[in-house]
Enzyme design. Sequence first.
Site, PDB file in Angstrom:
ATOM      1  N   ASP A   1       0.810  -1.218   0.000  1.00 44.72           N
ATOM      2  CA  ASP A   1       0.000   0.000   0.000  1.00 44.72           C
ATOM      3  C   ASP A   1       0.841   1.265   0.000  1.00 44.72           C
ATOM      4  O   ASP A   1       2.028   1.260   0.327  1.00 44.72           O
ATOM      5  CB  ASP A   1      -0.964   0.012   1.192  1.00 44.72           C
ATOM      6  CG  ASP A   1      -0.245  -0.142   2.530  1.00 44.72           C
ATOM      7  OD1 ASP A   1       0.764  -0.871   2.601  1.00 44.72           O
ATOM      8  OD2 ASP A   1      -0.694   0.477   3.523  1.00 44.72           O
TER       9      ASP A   1
ATOM     10  N   GLU B   1      -0.703  -2.039   5.287  1.00 44.52           N
ATOM     11  CA  GLU B   1       0.237  -2.003   6.408  1.00 44.52           C
ATOM     12  C   GLU B   1       0.217  -0.644   7.097  1.00 44.52           C
ATOM     13  O   GLU B   1       0.405  -0.548   8.305  1.00 44.52           O
ATOM     14  CB  GLU B   1       1.651  -2.323   5.909  1.00 44.52           C
ATOM     15  CG  GLU B   1       2.696  -2.448   7.011  1.00 44.52           C
ATOM     16  CD  GLU B   1       3.253  -1.127   7.511  1.00 44.52           C
ATOM     17  OE1 GLU B   1       3.570  -1.024   8.715  1.00 44.52           O
ATOM     18  OE2 GLU B   1       3.353  -0.175   6.710  1.00 44.52           O
TER      19      GLU B   1
END
Length: 389
Positions: free
Chosen positions: A78, A135
Site C-alpha cells: 500500500d 500495512e
Amino acid sequence: MKLSSSITNAMPELVAIRHDLHAHPELGLEEKRTSAFIAKHLESLGYEVTTGLAQTGVVGTLRNGTSGRSIGIRADIDALPILEETGLDYASKTAGLMHACGHDGHTTMLLGAARALAERRNFDGTIHLIFQPAEENFGGAKIMMDEGLFEKFPCDAVFALHNEPGLPFGRFALREGPIMAAVDEARITVHGRGGHGAEPQETADPIVCGASIIMALQSIVSRNIHPMDPTVVTVGAFHAGSASNIIPERAEIVVGIRSFEPDVRDELERRIRMIAEAQAVSFGMRATVDYQRSYDATINHKAETDFVRDLAVRFAGADKVVDLARPFMGSEDFAYMLQEKPGTYFFLGSKVSDDDKPLHHPAYNFNDDLLPIGAAFWTELAEAYLPVR
C-alpha cells in the site's frame, strides 16, 4: 556481495515494475490495480495464486521436491495519502497519493525473488510469497490472519524486511526481541462552556484546561515509566477555537503513544486517562478520552533472527551486518504474523547521501539499486531455509 546472473539480468524488468507501481499508488484495502498486477506476474511465473485475502491481498505459492517444510515471505503493497514532490518522470499519477515508504520497492524485490526461485527450483518444500495490503493504516496483516492466512498457507516461519534511508546502503540491521513499537492513539475532548472572549469569567475555557493537560502529559514518561522502558507520548494535535474574541465550547487533543511492554502499555493508558479527567475537574470541566490500541510491538524470534544474521554475513559480509542496540519507535503490523509464527523482521539500508529523504517525506524515492540486493537475498533465504538434501 555476489548476485546471480538471473537477478542481474532481470534488473531492467525490476526497475520497470517498480516505476509502474510507483506511478500508480493505492491506499490500504484499495490496492486493486496493484493486486491484479502482482497476481498476473506470479501466474506468468507458474505460481499458484490466491487473491482476495483482506480484500486485496495476494499469496503466490510455489512447491518443489518432497519436503513438508514451508516458508512465508511478506511484502507490503500500500501507499500513503501524501502529495508527491519528487518531480520524477514516473511520479504518482494520482494526486494526493504516493509510495513514500518504499512499499513499491518491497513488492518489486519479492517479485524479483519470485522469478529467480521459479527458474532455479533450488529448494525442497513450499514457498508462500505474501503480498499484504494496508500495512500503513488498517492492519492488513491481522485481517489476512483473521481470514485464515496461516490455515490456508501453513508456514514454519515468516520473514519481512523494510528499507531504511537512515542506514548505509546495503547494510542489514536486525535484532532479537523487540524491534518495532506498539502504537496507540488517544483523543481527549475537553468539554467547556463557551462565550465571549471579553468575559472569560462567564465561561469555562477548554483551551486553558487543554494546555494544562498537555503539559501534565509530559510528566508520564519522565515520572511514571521506568527509564529503561522505551516509551513515547507525543501530543500531535490541539484543536480549539476560531477567533480571538470567542471562547469555544470544547477542545480536542490528539496523542500518539509508543511502547513495547504490555504492562507499560496499560500504565500509559491509565495515566493518560487519569491526567485528562483530573485536570479537567480541577478547572471545573469534564474530559472524555477515546483510547484506541493499534498495532502491537513487533517481537523477533531468536532462532530466525540468528538464521537471517548468519545468512546476511555470508551474503554481504560481516561489515554489512549490524545488530541494533535499540529498537525503532515506529510500528509495523507484521507484529501479528510474528505472534502466530516464528520469524524475524529486519532492515536493509539505502542511504547514499546526507540529502536522502526519510520515509514518509513527499520527496522520498526508493533506491532502485536495492532491488537486485533484496531480490537476491530473498532468493537465498528461501533456498537456505528449504535446502535440497
